[in-house]
Design a protein around this motif. Structure first.
Motif, PDB file in Angstrom:
ATOM      1  N   PRO A   1       0.835  -1.205   0.000  1.00 39.25           N
ATOM      2  CA  PRO A   1       0.000   0.000   0.000  1.00 39.25           C
ATOM      3  C   PRO A   1       0.869   1.255   0.000  1.00 39.25           C
ATOM      4  O   PRO A   1       2.073   1.179   0.217  1.00 39.25           O
ATOM      5  N   GLY A   2       0.244   2.394  -0.243  1.00 42.07           N
ATOM      6  CA  GLY A   2       0.968   3.664  -0.184  1.00 42.07           C
ATOM      7  C   GLY A   2       1.567   4.042  -1.523  1.00 42.07           C
ATOM      8  O   GLY A   2       1.137   3.553  -2.582  1.00 42.07           O
ATOM      9  N   SER A   3       2.554   4.932  -1.493  1.00 39.84           N
ATOM     10  CA  SER A   3       3.162   5.402  -2.731  1.00 39.84           C
ATOM     11  C   SER A   3       4.657   5.654  -2.551  1.00 39.84           C
ATOM     12  O   SER A   3       5.255   6.407  -3.279  1.00 39.84           O
ATOM     13  N   ALA A   4       5.268   5.004  -1.555  1.00 39.14           N
ATOM     14  CA  ALA A   4       6.697   5.216  -1.283  1.00 39.14           C
ATOM     15  C   ALA A   4       7.557   4.256  -2.098  1.00 39.14           C
ATOM     16  O   ALA A   4       7.068   3.522  -2.936  1.00 39.14           O
ATOM     17  N   CYS A   5       8.857   4.248  -1.811  1.00 36.23           N
ATOM     18  CA  CYS A   5       9.838   3.420  -2.534  1.00 36.23           C
ATOM     19  C   CYS A   5       9.409   1.995  -2.869  1.00 36.23           C
ATOM     20  O   CYS A   5       9.575   1.570  -3.997  1.00 36.23           O
ATOM     21  N   PRO A   6       8.929   1.211  -1.877  1.00 32.68           N
ATOM     22  CA  PRO A   6       8.621  -0.181  -2.190  1.00 32.68           C
ATOM     23  C   PRO A   6       7.536  -0.299  -3.264  1.00 32.68           C
ATOM     24  O   PRO A   6       7.562  -1.218  -4.079  1.00 32.68           O
ATOM     25  N   VAL A   7       6.593   0.634  -3.266  1.00 31.64           N
ATOM     26  CA  VAL A   7       5.525   0.597  -4.262  1.00 31.64           C
ATOM     27  C   VAL A   7       6.117   0.847  -5.651  1.00 31.64           C
ATOM     28  O   VAL A   7       5.753   0.203  -6.634  1.00 31.64           O
ATOM     29  N   MET A   8       7.046   1.792  -5.699  1.00 27.13           N
ATOM     30  CA  MET A   8       7.692   2.089  -6.962  1.00 27.13           C
ATOM     31  C   MET A   8       8.428   0.896  -7.501  1.00 27.13           C
ATOM     32  O   MET A   8       8.378   0.598  -8.680  1.00 27.13           O
ATOM     33  N   GLU A   9       9.131   0.205  -6.600  1.00 32.27           N
ATOM     34  CA  GLU A   9       9.884  -0.972  -7.007  1.00 32.27           C
ATOM     35  C   GLU A   9       8.929  -2.015  -7.598  1.00 32.27           C
ATOM     36  O   GLU A   9       9.217  -2.632  -8.611  1.00 32.27           O
ATOM     37  N   ALA A  10       7.764  -2.178  -6.965  1.00 28.15           N
ATOM     38  CA  ALA A  10       6.822  -3.215  -7.386  1.00 28.15           C
ATOM     39  C   ALA A  10       6.116  -2.851  -8.694  1.00 28.15           C
ATOM     40  O   ALA A  10       5.783  -3.717  -9.491  1.00 28.15           O
ATOM     41  N   ALA A  11       5.887  -1.552  -8.926  1.00 30.03           N
ATOM     42  CA  ALA A  11       5.060  -1.142 -10.072  1.00 30.03           C
ATOM     43  C   ALA A  11       5.881  -0.686 -11.281  1.00 30.03           C
ATOM     44  O   ALA A  11       5.347  -0.524 -12.369  1.00 30.03           O
TER      45      ALA A  11
ATOM     46  N   ARG B   1       7.506  12.799   0.250  1.00 30.92           N
ATOM     47  CA  ARG B   1       7.456  13.057  -1.191  1.00 30.92           C
ATOM     48  C   ARG B   1       7.476  11.740  -1.959  1.00 30.92           C
ATOM     49  O   ARG B   1       7.967  10.732  -1.484  1.00 30.92           O
ATOM     50  N   MET B   2       6.920  11.821  -3.160  1.00 32.88           N
ATOM     51  CA  MET B   2       6.800  10.663  -4.025  1.00 32.88           C
ATOM     52  C   MET B   2       8.067   9.802  -4.079  1.00 32.88           C
ATOM     53  O   MET B   2       9.142  10.300  -4.384  1.00 32.88           O
ATOM     54  N   GLY B   3       7.899   8.522  -3.778  1.00 32.94           N
ATOM     55  CA  GLY B   3       8.997   7.584  -3.982  1.00 32.94           C
ATOM     56  C   GLY B   3      10.203   7.792  -3.092  1.00 32.94           C
ATOM     57  O   GLY B   3      11.259   7.247  -3.370  1.00 32.94           O
ATOM     58  N   ARG B   4      10.072   8.580  -2.023  1.00 30.57           N
ATOM     59  CA  ARG B   4      11.217   8.789  -1.145  1.00 30.57           C
ATOM     60  C   ARG B   4      11.266   7.724  -0.065  1.00 30.57           C
ATOM     61  O   ARG B   4      10.228   7.253   0.405  1.00 30.57           O
ATOM     62  N   GLY B   5      12.477   7.390   0.352  1.00 36.69           N
ATOM     63  CA  GLY B   5      12.661   6.464   1.463  1.00 36.69           C
ATOM     64  C   GLY B   5      12.758   7.250   2.752  1.00 36.69           C
ATOM     65  O   GLY B   5      12.220   8.343   2.853  1.00 36.69           O
ATOM     66  N   ASN B   6      13.445   6.688   3.720  1.00 34.50           N
ATOM     67  CA  ASN B   6      13.663   7.386   4.994  1.00 34.50           C
ATOM     68  C   ASN B   6      12.377   7.752   5.699  1.00 34.50           C
ATOM     69  O   ASN B   6      12.343   8.727   6.451  1.00 34.50           O
ATOM     70  N   SER B   7      11.304   7.021   5.453  1.00 31.86           N
ATOM     71  CA  SER B   7      10.063   7.423   6.088  1.00 31.86           C
ATOM     72  C   SER B   7      10.155   7.256   7.601  1.00 31.86           C
ATOM     73  O   SER B   7       9.501   7.977   8.338  1.00 31.86           O
ATOM     74  N   GLY B   8      11.004   6.335   8.068  1.00 27.64           N
ATOM     75  CA  GLY B   8      11.183   6.175   9.516  1.00 27.64           C
ATOM     76  C   GLY B   8      11.730   7.441  10.142  1.00 27.64           C
ATOM     77  O   GLY B   8      11.294   7.862  11.210  1.00 27.64           O
ATOM     78  N   LYS B   9      12.645   8.063   9.452  1.00 27.23           N
ATOM     79  CA  LYS B   9      13.226   9.280  10.001  1.00 27.23           C
ATOM     80  C   LYS B   9      12.193  10.420   9.998  1.00 27.23           C
ATOM     81  O   LYS B   9      12.140  11.229  10.923  1.00 27.23           O
ATOM     82  N   LEU B  10      11.356  10.451   8.972  1.00 25.20           N
ATOM     83  CA  LEU B  10      10.311  11.475   8.936  1.00 25.20           C
ATOM     84  C   LEU B  10       9.302  11.246  10.061  1.00 25.20           C
ATOM     85  O   LEU B  10       8.832  12.194  10.698  1.00 25.20           O
ATOM     86  N   VAL B  11       8.989   9.980  10.333  1.00 23.52           N
ATOM     87  CA  VAL B  11       8.108   9.654  11.457  1.00 23.52           C
ATOM     88  C   VAL B  11       8.705  10.190  12.763  1.00 23.52           C
ATOM     89  O   VAL B  11       8.016  10.800  13.582  1.00 23.52           O
ATOM     90  N   THR B  12      10.006   9.965  12.929  1.00 17.88           N
ATOM     91  CA  THR B  12      10.690  10.459  14.122  1.00 17.88           C
ATOM     92  C   THR B  12      10.598  11.981  14.212  1.00 17.88           C
ATOM     93  O   THR B  12      10.366  12.542  15.281  1.00 17.88           O
TER      94      THR B  12
END
Lengths: 277, 118, 291
Positions: free
Chosen positions: A165-175, C139-150
């Motif tokens: 779910p969502g629209s972050a990195c893992p989704v991009m990798e999958a799609a 933002r679209m397709g960015r990682g580091n979401s754990g750090k943003l949560v923090t």
């Protein structure tokens, strides 16, 4: 043809639609890339399952060769390395497996070994091959497991990808490599909010896509107005039904339980095939 | 004995900083005197606790006095033979004096190393 | 301050609806939405416009200066993330969506053409007025979401003063953002649903929480959709010694509340009654008096 099924919001019905599409195709590969919560196998109950580990590289230091120069420690941008009493220590959950430490070491003291970060299973449920990626608990990112699951699934015939779910990195990798993307939403303000995000992802990835409205029935005109303004086609509407909810709850495939669901998924697959050419 | 303490400011009356990895400075206390070093972990993108632990290990301190510490940093400090003690309310210098007097307890509970803050 | 985290494992089980109701029941002065991929809580909490917004910088992203690039391709060969490819002009360029900012390309480039540069990975919002509310959008397709949560949690804690209770809406799944959400909370309330998926996801989440040594409690939403599975969830919790705080019936008012932009706490209905009971029991677990 590779069809990716996405939803911004969790619980919108992504797995329902992905399973339905694989059933409609008859002969297909269903690949579960929702590696934090892979649930498709609960519906297909595949047999003859073979599992293999997914590894990522982790540096191992040769204490004999290491001169304690600290170049690796200083250059690691993730701060995964520490040098104590002349010996480097590596912290696996901080390491991104980028290989920089091995590359910068002047003594050739760094070798890399595989660390298990998850598993990919493959099994059969009738004509459908069920591939499941599963992330090991405590691991931060599912991206390597998703890549391994997609590789296992291959490109032959119809491949249906159940994305995270969502629209972050893992989704991009999958799609990323999909020929067509199906965006599953529900007629609520939450559903619309998250659909906007996935639609933006589609623009970034430049994938053709259409929308499935699940749990249709309740009135939410804002969704239809937005879809029309965006020019996004509605490929199917799946009405909310208590029977369908109960079948899903118990891990039964809607396609095989419900005549109406079967017609919807057959029609959906046809529309996708037409749209993807 | 040389003691390292995470602090909020580089001034003699500074209090102990609640975070080890993200503290802006470390106070190095020895025999009633104090000097300050910057914590390289404060501005780190990730792995702040590890970077801070590296600095603490490199400082030559015999002990760390801190309110809390992550598992990863604790592992580094153990390897570096830096003992970890739990701070109490008061300034950094008061804590260093309390340690010298044998009044501080060893810190035995470390928080999980996930992303650094409570 | 007691920090209550609401989690779900599986998405769509009613986590945000529960968080929004709890905020109203407690009249909480501190709240945050840590679902940085898809922040929805603000849609149903009737907030004044954001008081402050700021960019969040994630990991650096490499950039290659085409003017300096020799076209040797060493960077592309070394990059573990498949982030560098050859352009039509025979130079090399970085796909910022794949780059993890490790800096290996910059180390290896013989011409000094590759450089890591800062990247805006999201935006934080802080709402203040009656209380304090923080959230963020990755933002679209960015990682580091754990750090943003923090960062979201820090924004909340830095600004909420002496609040007695903070209600935090977590993120779905069991990965990095969830672990960041769990860090330092007093209790994680898991909202699940009676389905085989809901049960499996809840079990994974409970194991993850126990690895992070976070105390958990469980409630079931839409419990009447499958009474048998609801029973199985409840008995699993009792086997594990987890507090089971109650069942919420399926209620069309939940969807209505979302679409009207308000909390279910404001609509008199069976789901509200059940949620209130769960709220009271949660406050008991936190040793807070809200009756």
């Amino acid at each position: 043809m590779r069809i990716a099924v996405l939803s911004g919001k969790g619980g919108a019905g992504k797995t329902l639609v992905a399973c339905g599409l694989a059933c409609a195709a008859g002969e297909a590969v269903y690949v579960d890339c929702d590696v934090e919560e892979p649930n498709g196998r609960l519906f297909f109950r595949p047999e003859q399952v073979i599992s293999r580990p997914v590894l990522r590289k982790m540096p191992v230091f040769d204490a004999e060769k290491c001169s304690g120069c600290r170049r690796c420690v200083e250059r690691c941008r993730f701060n995964a390395l520490v040098l104590v009493k002349g010996a480097p220590m590596v912290f696996g959950e901080v390491c991104h497996s980028c290989g920089l430490c091995a590359w910068v070491c002047p003594e050739g003291a760094v070798r890399e070994e595989g660390l298990e970060v998850g598993a990919v299973e493959s099994g059969r449920a009738g004509g459908i091959r069920v591939v499941t990626g599963e992330l090991k608990l405590g691991e931060a990112t599912g991206v390597p497991v998703i890549a391994a699951a997609l590789e296992e699934a291959g490109d032959e015939g119809t491949v249906v990808v159940d994305c995270p779910p969502g629209s972050a990195c893992p989704v991009m990798e999958a799609a990323r490599e999909a020929d067509y993307c199906v965006l599953v939403t529900e007629p609520t303000a939450f559903g619309l909010h998250d659909l906007r995000l996935v639609a933006e992802l589609m623009r970034v990835l430049k994938r053709p896509c259409g929308v499935v409205v699940n749990k249709a029935g309740a009135d939410f005109p804002e969704l239809d107005a937005w879809l029309e303004a965006e020019g996004l086609p509605v490929l199917a509407r799946i009405p909310y039904s208590r029977a369908l909810a109960a079948a899903s709850a118990e891990g039964r495939l809607a396609y095989r339980q419900d005549e109406a669901a079967r017609r919807i998924f057959d029609g959906l697959l046809r529309r996708i095939e037409e749209a993807a050419g | 004995m040389k003691v390292i303490i995470p602090v909020d400011e580089a001034s003699p009356n500074t209090g102990v900083c609640p975070s080890f990895g993200r503290a802006p400075y470390f106070a190095l206390c020895e025999g009633g005197s104090v000097e300050f070093i910057e914590n390289p972990g404060a501005a780190a993108e990730g792995g702040a606790g590890l970077k801070a632990a590296q600095a603490a290990a490199d400082s030559g301190a015999d002990a760390l006095v801190t309110p809390r510490c992550g598992e990863n940093a604790a592992q580094v400090l153990k390897a570096a033979e830096v003992k970890i003690y739990k701070s109490r309310p008061g300034t950094a210098l008061e804590n260093a004096a309390a340690l010298e007097a044998g009044e501080l307890e060893e810190l035995t509970r470390f928080h999980a190393g996930f992303h650094g803050i409570a | 301050m007691k920090k209550l985290l609401i989690l779900s494992g599986k998405g769509g089980t009613g986590k945000t609806t529960t968080a929004a109701a709890f905020i109203r029941f407690a009249n909480a002065r501190a709240a945050a939405d840590c679902d940085v991929d898809a922040p929805n809580l603000a849609l149903v909490t009737q907030l004044a416009p954001a008081a402050a917004e700021r960019d969040f910088h994630g990991s650096d992203k490499a950039r290659i200066d085409a003017g300096l690039c020799l076209g040797c391709g060493e960077c592309a060969r070394l990059c573990r993330f498949g982030a560098i490819s050859r352009t039509q002009e025979g130079k090399y360029a970085v796909d910022e969506l794949r780059c993890e900012g490790c800096g290996l390309c910059a180390e290896a480039c013989p011409a000094g053409a590759a450089r890591p540069e800062p990247d805006v990975a999201g935006r934080l919002r802080l709402f203040s007025g009656g209380g304090v509310f923080a959230d963020a959008q990755l933002r679209m397709g960015r990682g580091n979401s754990g750090k943003l949560v923090t960062e979201v949690k820090r924004e909340l804690y830095d600004n909420c003063g002496e609040a007695e209770l903070a209600v935090i809406d977590g993120s779905p799944g069991v990965g990095c953002p969830v672990m960041a959400s769990m860090n330092g909370v007093s209790l994680a309330l898991i909202v699940t649903e009676p389905s085989v998926s809901g049960l499996g996801d809840m079990q994974r989440l409970v194991r993850t929480a126990s690895m992070a040594r976070v105390r958990t409690a469980v409630c079931v939403n839409r419990a009447d959709v499958d009474m048998e599975l609801s029973g199985r969830i409840e008995s699993w919790c009792s086997e594990q010694g987890l507090p089971f705080l109650g069942r919420i019936p399926f209620d069309k008012n939940a969807q209505r509340a979302i679409n009207e932009g308000r909390s279910l706490a404001d609509i008199d209905c069976p789901a509200r009654t059940a949620l209130y009971g769960i709220f009271v029991r949660t406050m008991e677990l936190l040793n807070l008096n809200y009756t």
